[in-house]
Design a protein around this motif. Structure first.
Motif, PDB file in Angstrom:
ATOM      1  N   ASN A  54      82.040  28.547  27.410  1.00  0.00           N
ATOM      2  CA  ASN A  54      81.756  27.114  27.440  1.00  0.00           C
ATOM      3  C   ASN A  54      81.228  26.692  28.816  1.00  0.00           C
ATOM      4  OD1 ASN A  54      84.516  27.775  28.333  1.00  0.00           O
ATOM      5  ND2 ASN A  54      84.585  25.627  28.853  1.00  0.00           N
TER       6      ASN A  54
ATOM      7  N   GLU B 101      80.117  21.803  26.350  1.00  0.00           N
ATOM      8  CA  GLU B 101      80.112  22.533  25.087  1.00  0.00           C
ATOM      9  C   GLU B 101      81.453  23.233  24.915  1.00  0.00           C
ATOM     10  OE1 GLU B 101      77.285  25.915  25.100  1.00  0.00           O
ATOM     11  OE2 GLU B 101      76.706  25.155  27.071  1.00  0.00           O
TER      12      GLU B 101
ATOM     13  N   THR C 175      83.248  26.401  33.795  1.00  0.00           N
ATOM     14  CA  THR C 175      83.599  27.246  32.652  1.00  0.00           C
ATOM     15  C   THR C 175      85.106  27.453  32.673  1.00  0.00           C
ATOM     16  OG1 THR C 175      83.242  29.280  33.920  1.00  0.00           O
ATOM     17  CG2 THR C 175      81.384  28.430  32.649  1.00  0.00           C
TER      18      THR C 175
ATOM     19  N   SER D 138      81.568  29.340  21.925  1.00  0.00           N
ATOM     20  CA  SER D 138      81.009  27.986  21.950  1.00  0.00           C
ATOM     21  C   SER D 138      79.857  27.854  20.962  1.00  0.00           C
ATOM     22  CB  SER D 138      80.507  27.642  23.364  1.00  0.00           C
ATOM     23  OG  SER D 138      81.588  27.371  24.220  1.00  0.00           O
TER      24      SER D 138
END
Length: 332
Positions: free
Chosen positions: A117, A224, A250, A279
């Motif tokens: 992500n 995301e 992240t 993701s």
């Protein structure tokens, strides 16, 4: 009181069964209580809840529920055992709650759901690379780092202040907004950009959607998994070296269960321990929900129908067979 009566009733049933069939049989009241999932308000979490819920109900015979609440209420529920599972824990956004709960044994990590992500500042990829199919030429081909933005302030002009660019931040009150604003200040962007806080996540996405559909420049916050990242081709602006965004850009997004679940439902806990996605999987599911006005349940069924090679690795063969039989009956 309702829950207490339910527990007493379950105990009574077990006692009666022991009397009738004898203590030698393997009898348990585990399945009398539904497995409760946390719903803290975002769609990717609901998608994972539905995927896991379908597998647990069809494959293991438990009922499942989703309990909605604020982040604080959800974690109180997990600590007190009223909520059994959180499928998408952004632990770096709530370090104190997470670390104290793990240390105290109130809940435990069982799996890493995904780790690919990102959250931070994005631009549409066509800004950097162009989009030949739409007739868009690259307008900032050298834009890569957050520190590159001052060179392009005129490209991202603030419609209310032509002397500066505009960067879309997060919502006031979100932890990530404080971190983003710290980066904005640390990188000296206040000299060339105004930091704009929309009133809601919907406003962020509306701003991006309007710019994207017109092929116009846009820079701002997103993350995301998210439907808008699944629908649009976006590129992250990164830091040259560790800075204010390093710890949150992240994250390892984990699955956590309350302390009682491994004893109450060990096979379900084993399944959750095998659950791992990406993701991209969630982005695709969320884009499907957005584009077709479908539910998280529909997206979960679609994922299960189209990705047997992924989810059948999480469960024994006999469980997978039951789930397949269940989802084959669902028409989308």
């Amino acid at each position: 009181m309702k829950k207490f009566k339910h527990i007493i009733s379950g105990i009574s049933i077990v006692i009666l069964i022991f009397i009738v069939v004898g203590c030698g049989d393997n009898v348990s009241s585990d399945k009398n209580e539904p497995i409760v999932f946390a719903d803290a308000g975002w769609d990717s979490l609901r998608f994972h809840n539905e995927v896991a819920g379908i597998i647990i109900e069809a494959g293991y015979g438990y009922d499942t529920e989703q309990r909605t609440g604020s982040s604080t209420a959800v974690w109180v529920g997990i600590e007190e055992g009223d909520i059994d599972v959180h499928m998408e824990v952004w632990k770096d956004n709530l370090v104190d709650i997470y670390e104290s709960g793990i240390e105290n044994g109130d809940f435990q990590k069982v799996s890493l759901n995904f780790d690919d992500n990102y959250q931070g500042f994005y631009v549409p990829t066509y800004v950097i690379e162009g989009d030949p199919e739409r007739g868009i030429e690259p307008i900032a081909p050298d834009l890569k780092y957050i520190t590159d933005l001052p060179k392009y302030k005129d490209l991202f002009e603030d419609p209310e202040d032509s002397e500066k660019g505009r960067i879309i931040g997060a919502i006031s009150g979100w932890t990530i907004d404080e971190i983003l604003y710290e980066a904005y200040e640390q990188y000296g962007l206040e000299d060339t950009f105004n930091y704009s806080r929309p009133g809601s996540e919907a406003a962020i996405n509306a701003s991006l959607t309007e710019a994207y559909e017109k092929g116009e420049p846009w820079v701002g916050y997103n993350y995301e998994p998210n439907w808008i990242i699944g629908m649009y081709d976006m590129t992250q602006l990164i830091e040259k070296e560790d800075g204010p965004l390093a710890e949150i850009a992240t994250q390892d997004i984990e699955i956590v269960v309350t302390k009682s679940l491994p004893d109450r439902a060990p096979k379900v806990t084993d399944f959750l321990g095998n659950y791992q996605t990406s993701s991209d999987i969630a982005n695709e599911a969320l884009a499907y929900i957005q584009e077709t006005d479908s539910s998280a349940y529909d997206a979960a069924v679609k994922f299960l129908q189209e990705n047997e090679s992924i989810w059948t690795e999480w469960v024994p063969e006999k469980v997978a067979k039951k789930v397949k039989e269940e989802i084959e009956q669902v028409e989308l």
